[in-house]
Write a protein that holds these residues in place. Structure first.
Motif, PDB file in Angstrom:
ATOM      1  N   ILE A 113       0.820  -1.301  -0.164  1.00 47.53           N
ATOM      2  CA  ILE A 113       0.130   0.014   0.037  1.00 47.53           C
ATOM      3  C   ILE A 113       0.812   1.262  -0.005  1.00 47.53           C
ATOM      4  CG2 ILE A 113      -1.591   1.450   1.540  1.00 47.53           C
ATOM      5  CD1 ILE A 113      -2.776  -1.171   0.113  1.00 47.53           C
ATOM      6  N   ARG A 114       1.912   1.240   0.642  1.00 48.67           N
ATOM      7  CA  ARG A 114       2.955   2.642   0.858  1.00 48.67           C
ATOM      8  C   ARG A 114       3.645   2.652  -0.484  1.00 48.67           C
ATOM      9  NH1 ARG A 114       8.218   2.617   2.112  1.00 48.67           N
ATOM     10  NH2 ARG A 114       8.196   0.557   2.913  1.00 48.67           N
ATOM     11  N   MET A 115       3.900   1.584  -1.309  1.00 48.83           N
ATOM     12  CA  MET A 115       4.478   1.728  -2.418  1.00 48.83           C
ATOM     13  C   MET A 115       3.645   2.312  -3.526  1.00 48.83           C
ATOM     14  SD  MET A 115       5.939  -1.246  -4.851  1.00 48.83           S
ATOM     15  CE  MET A 115       3.991  -1.518  -5.133  1.00 48.83           C
ATOM     16  N   LEU A 116       2.418   1.956  -3.629  1.00 49.76           N
ATOM     17  CA  LEU A 116       1.337   2.203  -4.557  1.00 49.76           C
ATOM     18  C   LEU A 116       0.954   3.890  -4.385  1.00 49.76           C
ATOM     19  CD1 LEU A 116      -1.150  -0.892  -4.397  1.00 49.76           C
ATOM     20  CD2 LEU A 116       0.550  -0.018  -6.236  1.00 49.76           C
ATOM     21  N   LYS A 117       0.993   3.974  -2.909  1.00 54.92           N
ATOM     22  CA  LYS A 117       0.738   5.473  -2.498  1.00 54.92           C
ATOM     23  C   LYS A 117       1.846   6.204  -3.062  1.00 54.92           C
ATOM     24  CE  LYS A 117       0.290   8.462   1.474  1.00 54.92           C
ATOM     25  NZ  LYS A 117       0.253   8.711   2.773  1.00 54.92           N
ATOM     26  N   ASP A 118       3.095   5.969  -2.970  1.00 53.52           N
ATOM     27  CA  ASP A 118       4.479   6.613  -3.442  1.00 53.52           C
ATOM     28  C   ASP A 118       4.272   6.664  -5.044  1.00 53.52           C
ATOM     29  OD1 ASP A 118       7.152   7.818  -2.820  1.00 53.52           O
ATOM     30  OD2 ASP A 118       7.654   6.065  -4.162  1.00 53.52           O
ATOM     31  N   TYR A 119       3.906   5.484  -5.689  1.00 58.08           N
ATOM     32  CA  TYR A 119       3.756   5.701  -7.107  1.00 58.08           C
ATOM     33  C   TYR A 119       2.748   6.810  -7.436  1.00 58.08           C
ATOM     34  CZ  TYR A 119       6.432   2.058  -9.381  1.00 58.08           C
ATOM     35  OH  TYR A 119       7.379   1.482 -10.184  1.00 58.08           O
ATOM     36  N   LYS A 120       1.432   6.852  -6.693  1.00 54.99           N
ATOM     37  CA  LYS A 120       0.694   8.086  -6.973  1.00 54.99           C
ATOM     38  C   LYS A 120       1.435   9.430  -6.981  1.00 54.99           C
ATOM     39  CE  LYS A 120      -3.947   9.538  -5.986  1.00 54.99           C
ATOM     40  NZ  LYS A 120      -5.087   9.247  -5.217  1.00 54.99           N
ATOM     41  N   VAL A 158       3.706   8.558 -11.454  1.00 51.67           N
ATOM     42  CA  VAL A 158       4.186   7.490 -12.433  1.00 51.67           C
ATOM     43  C   VAL A 158       2.842   7.043 -13.389  1.00 51.67           C
ATOM     44  CG1 VAL A 158       4.739   5.181 -12.455  1.00 51.67           C
ATOM     45  CG2 VAL A 158       5.830   6.615 -10.580  1.00 51.67           C
ATOM     46  N   SER A 159       3.202   7.211 -14.539  1.00 48.99           N
ATOM     47  CA  SER A 159       2.593   6.575 -15.621  1.00 48.99           C
ATOM     48  C   SER A 159       2.945   5.433 -16.318  1.00 48.99           C
ATOM     49  CB  SER A 159       2.080   7.604 -16.751  1.00 48.99           C
ATOM     50  OG  SER A 159       3.551   7.978 -17.279  1.00 48.99           O
ATOM     51  N   ILE A 160       2.183   4.412 -16.580  1.00 46.88           N
ATOM     52  CA  ILE A 160       2.533   3.272 -17.130  1.00 46.88           C
ATOM     53  C   ILE A 160       2.230   3.111 -18.702  1.00 46.88           C
ATOM     54  CG2 ILE A 160       2.539   0.601 -16.888  1.00 46.88           C
ATOM     55  CD1 ILE A 160       1.860   0.746 -14.074  1.00 46.88           C
ATOM     56  N   LYS A 161       3.558   2.703 -19.358  1.00 51.23           N
ATOM     57  CA  LYS A 161       3.416   2.508 -20.652  1.00 51.23           C
ATOM     58  C   LYS A 161       3.846   0.913 -20.944  1.00 51.23           C
ATOM     59  CE  LYS A 161       4.342   5.757 -23.448  1.00 51.23           C
ATOM     60  NZ  LYS A 161       2.751   6.296 -24.224  1.00 51.23           N
ATOM     61  N   LYS A 162       3.426   0.524 -22.318  1.00 49.68           N
ATOM     62  CA  LYS A 162       4.220  -0.855 -22.789  1.00 49.68           C
ATOM     63  C   LYS A 162       5.534  -0.697 -23.224  1.00 49.68           C
ATOM     64  CE  LYS A 162      -0.187  -3.161 -23.887  1.00 49.68           C
ATOM     65  NZ  LYS A 162      -0.766  -3.819 -24.858  1.00 49.68           N
ATOM     66  N   SER A 163       5.850   0.621 -23.919  1.00 53.54           N
ATOM     67  CA  SER A 163       7.125   0.937 -24.229  1.00 53.54           C
ATOM     68  C   SER A 163       7.309   2.254 -24.734  1.00 53.54           C
ATOM     69  CB  SER A 163       7.371   0.237 -25.977  1.00 53.54           C
ATOM     70  OG  SER A 163       6.372   0.765 -26.600  1.00 53.54           O
ATOM     71  N   LEU A 164       8.626   2.800 -24.653  1.00 54.39           N
ATOM     72  CA  LEU A 164       8.576   4.070 -24.870  1.00 54.39           C
ATOM     73  C   LEU A 164       9.688   4.405 -26.216  1.00 54.39           C
ATOM     74  CD1 LEU A 164       8.343   6.951 -23.347  1.00 54.39           C
ATOM     75  CD2 LEU A 164      10.610   6.603 -22.374  1.00 54.39           C
ATOM     76  N   THR A 165       9.364   5.315 -26.874  1.00 57.99           N
ATOM     77  CA  THR A 165      10.104   5.823 -28.088  1.00 57.99           C
ATOM     78  C   THR A 165      10.519   7.451 -27.893  1.00 57.99           C
ATOM     79  OG1 THR A 165       8.022   6.640 -29.481  1.00 57.99           O
ATOM     80  CG2 THR A 165       8.790   4.289 -29.426  1.00 57.99           C
ATOM     81  N   ILE A 166      11.222   7.647 -28.657  1.00 61.51           N
ATOM     82  CA  ILE A 166      11.860   9.230 -28.695  1.00 61.51           C
ATOM     83  C   ILE A 166      10.620   9.871 -29.130  1.00 61.51           C
ATOM     84  CG2 ILE A 166      12.657   9.216 -30.881  1.00 61.51           C
ATOM     85  CD1 ILE A 166      14.328  10.612 -27.996  1.00 61.51           C
ATOM     86  N   GLU A 167       9.692   9.517 -29.937  1.00 62.29           N
ATOM     87  CA  GLU A 167       8.511  10.205 -30.531  1.00 62.29           C
ATOM     88  C   GLU A 167       7.564  10.625 -29.171  1.00 62.29           C
ATOM     89  OE1 GLU A 167       9.758   7.466 -32.125  1.00 62.29           O
ATOM     90  OE2 GLU A 167      10.733   8.796 -33.582  1.00 62.29           O
ATOM     91  N   ASP A 168       7.611   9.900 -28.197  1.00 66.32           N
ATOM     92  CA  ASP A 168       6.780  10.089 -27.124  1.00 66.32           C
ATOM     93  C   ASP A 168       6.796  11.614 -26.396  1.00 66.32           C
ATOM     94  OD1 ASP A 168       5.160   7.830 -26.870  1.00 66.32           O
ATOM     95  OD2 ASP A 168       6.836   6.782 -26.356  1.00 66.32           O
TER      96      ASP A 168
END
Length: 295
Positions: free
Chosen positions: A139-146, A150-160
């Motif tokens: 729960i503490r970790m999830l709170k820290d993420y918020k 933090v946003s979650i993506k499947k992958s990241l490219t320079i175009e993002d």
């Protein structure tokens, strides 16, 4: 007398449960009341560090992401930021995407983008160095993420379009060693940490470090470096240990950190920060009462 105190967060300011102990908070607030400039110097993102700064009523710019971003906690003003060039980010992403079993986070101005493996419980276990992870810690970790945005993506490219100033990579030791070797010829500084079968890499622009952040802060307040105190516990604190007038390692710190410190205080679970501040920074109460009456 010392004028600036720069304090690491994980393993230093907070205890094993992620809390700031009461005596530590009181010592920091007392130091601020006595005119000391207190700040946080951390590998965490600005938004994550900001939560702790608010609890302690810290006003000085925060040294975050291993010194790659310095930002005002009062209004969010960006004071200094070392970003990777687009070309460097592109080369790094080419290397990182070939490692399928690692967690990757990119720190940017508005938060953190996470990609690669994205099972947060697995990530927490790796960082904790154990297969056990309590519901409370989850729960503490999830709170820290918020809080860290933090946003979650499947992958990241320079175009993002993210302007990245730090990559954080977590995985098994072999994968992290492989990445570390492939990044060696790029324009970056890699601060690596290995525990058991796991490791994590903090990858920042080569001109950034906590030490450089401390230099900037001292110049910002027109304070000589020999009037600064740095408190930390691990490898990424050594650069500021080498610049500070007084370098203080935690009892729970790494051997490398202790070897580069002037003094070793108690652990993060035993109010080590509070003890260090009382010993090296605070004016004695009777003297402080005189100062208050004459100001």
């Amino acid at each position: 007398m010392y004028k600036i105190i720069a304090i690491d967060i994980d393993g230093t300011l907070i205890d094993k449960c992620g809390n700031i102990q009461e005596k530590t908070a009181k010592a920091i607030k007392t130091a601020s009341a006595q005119g000391m400039i207190v700040t946080l110097s951390t590998g965490r993102s600005y938004h994550s560090a900001l939560c702790f700064a608010k609890k302690l009523n810290i006003k000085a710019p925060l040294i975050t992401a291993n010194g790659s971003m310095i930002r005002d906690p009062q209004n969010g003003e960006l004071k200094k930021c070392h970003r990777f060039s687009k070309n460097t980010v592109n080369k790094m992403l080419e290397i990182l995407k070939n490692e399928k079993e690692v967690f990757i986070q990119g720190y940017h101005l508005d938060g953190i983008v996470s990609f690669g493996r994205n099972n947060l419980i697995e990530l927490a276990k790796m960082l904790n160095g154990t297969n056990k992870f309590s519901f409370k810690n989850t729960i503490r970790m999830l709170k820290d993420y918020k809080e860290s945005k933090v946003s979650i993506k499947k992958s990241l490219t320079i175009e993002d379009g993210y302007d990245i100033h730090k990559f954080f990579v977590v995985g098994d030791k072999k994968s992290c060693k492989n990445i570390e070797g492939k990044l060696a010829n790029l324009s970056c500084r890699i601060e690596s940490h290995f525990v058991g079968n796991y490791g994590y890499l903090e990858i920042i622009p080569e001109q950034a470090s906590k030490g450089e952040g401390l230099i900037w802060l001292a110049e910002y307040y027109n304070v000589p470096l020999d009037k600064t105190i740095a408190i930390g516990d691990s490898a990424n604190d050594i650069s500021m240990f080498k610049k500070a007038g007084m370098a203080i390692a935690m009892a729970n710190g790494t051997n490398e950190a202790k070897q580069n410190a002037n003094h070793i205080t108690f652990s993060n679970n035993d109010n080590g920060v509070a003890t260090a501040i009382k010993e090296f920074a605070l004016t004695k109460k009777k003297d402080f009462d005189i100062i208050k009456r004459t100001v």
